[in-house]
Design a protein around this motif. Sequence first.
Motif, short mmCIF file in Angstrom:
data_model
loop_
_atom_site.label_atom_id
_atom_site.label_comp_id
_atom_site.label_asym_id
_atom_site.label_seq_id
_atom_site.Cartn_x
_atom_site.Cartn_y
_atom_site.Cartn_z
N GLU A 322 0.82 -1.21 0.00
CA GLU A 322 0.00 0.00 0.00
C GLU A 322 0.86 1.26 0.00
O GLU A 322 0.64 2.19 -0.79
CB GLU A 322 -0.94 0.00 1.21
CG GLU A 322 -1.85 1.21 1.25
CD GLU A 322 -2.78 1.20 2.47
OE1 GLU A 322 -3.46 2.23 2.67
OE2 GLU A 322 -2.81 0.19 3.20
N GLU A 323 1.87 1.28 0.89
CA GLU A 323 2.74 2.45 0.96
C GLU A 323 3.67 2.53 -0.24
O GLU A 323 4.00 3.63 -0.71
CB GLU A 323 3.53 2.44 2.26
CG GLU A 323 2.68 2.54 3.51
CD GLU A 323 1.74 3.75 3.48
OE1 GLU A 323 2.20 4.84 3.10
OE2 GLU A 323 0.56 3.60 3.81
N ARG A 326 1.66 4.04 -2.95
CA ARG A 326 1.45 5.46 -2.70
C ARG A 326 2.71 6.25 -3.07
O ARG A 326 2.65 7.32 -3.66
CB ARG A 326 1.09 5.69 -1.22
CG ARG A 326 0.75 7.13 -0.90
CD ARG A 326 0.27 7.30 0.53
NE ARG A 326 -1.11 6.81 0.67
CZ ARG A 326 -1.49 5.83 1.48
NH1 ARG A 326 -0.60 5.21 2.23
NH2 ARG A 326 -2.75 5.45 1.54
#
Length: 396
Positions: A322-323, A326
């Motif tokens: 997820e990071e 991002r």
Amino acid sequence: MTDAPSKTLRPRSRLIHGGVARSGFEETCEAIFQTSGYVYASAEEAELAFINDGSRFVYSRFRNPTISMFEERLAQYEGAKKAFATGSGMAAVFASLMCKLRVGDRLVVPYAMFGSCLHIANEIAPRFGIETVLVNGTNLDEWRAALAKPTTMVFLETPSNPCLEIIDLPAVCKLAHAAGATVVVDNVFASPVLQRPLELGADVVVYSATKHIDGQGRCLGGVVLSNDQAYIDLMAPFLRHTGPALSPFNAWLLLKGMETLDLRMDAAVASAGRVAAFLEGHAKVAKVLYPGLPSHPQYELAKRQMSGGGAMLSFDVKGGKEEAFRFLNALDMILISNNLGDSKSLITHPATSTHQRLTDEDKARVGIGSGTIRLSIGLEDTLDLIEDLDQALMQA
């Protein structure tokens, strides 16, 4: 046709003048012989041409003047007796193995490899009755155990894609040769500028010329190089009859790329070292893998085998996929792409792109996590690269 200078040139000059064969027009820039075939003044001349002694071009699937110039230039720079150009890097990898492997033969490879290379070893080779044995490439005890039996071929990448494992080439080559194996090294991450596998004991070197040799994202190409005449005698008919030919136009682009290869690599290596050091100190980064950093597990080995740390690095963004996503989506200048070795800096998430088809167990074995990022450093200003990485990481 007139040839390039006959005197022995230094490496920088070979990248400019090696293999040049000028036509009767005496052109400065190498010519593109964009032709599939050739004509003969008589039937007798055609008959003699098909003796195939190399004195006559007969079909561009076999030989072509522009492609021959590219092959000769890289062979001179690499220090190889012969180079064979192919239409892509994976065509070069496949040909380098399958020209020799037969039913009942044994192939030893490390787990840490590009996904398509692993597919050839694990999926395609066994269909032809070839036994594939996988090892941890950085563990010499596993190499010793695997090569305790007679073996036909060893194939490896060093540094590996994407986590830059460094394999001890002299040690593995010695073990492989004792087992009767031919050693094939994929040298694409290091490039011919930074690592010389033939001088370290390897029998064959392969490249995706698409990467640093072209270096500008323009074309596909591959190369197989060797000094082993017996191997060369196997490769020539294999390529002739299976046909993974490089196009003359792509060969010309690769010739142009070679003229600046070492200059581009020197600049990218200098930039990569500074970027790696920046990332290693960043609060959002869990780990950095770069052969030029003392923190790399095989740093001392890399210093012995390579003349620089390379233009490739990998790092883990804290927070997993997820990071990592991002962070990737927040980049402004650095481009998301599964390619590498370009003048533009390119970045990818191996777990969901180049190595997507590996099982979770296999990804973990070679160090690919959900937050792992592979970064190919280009020729931009280093401070612009660092600023772009920093602002994107701050959004992760």
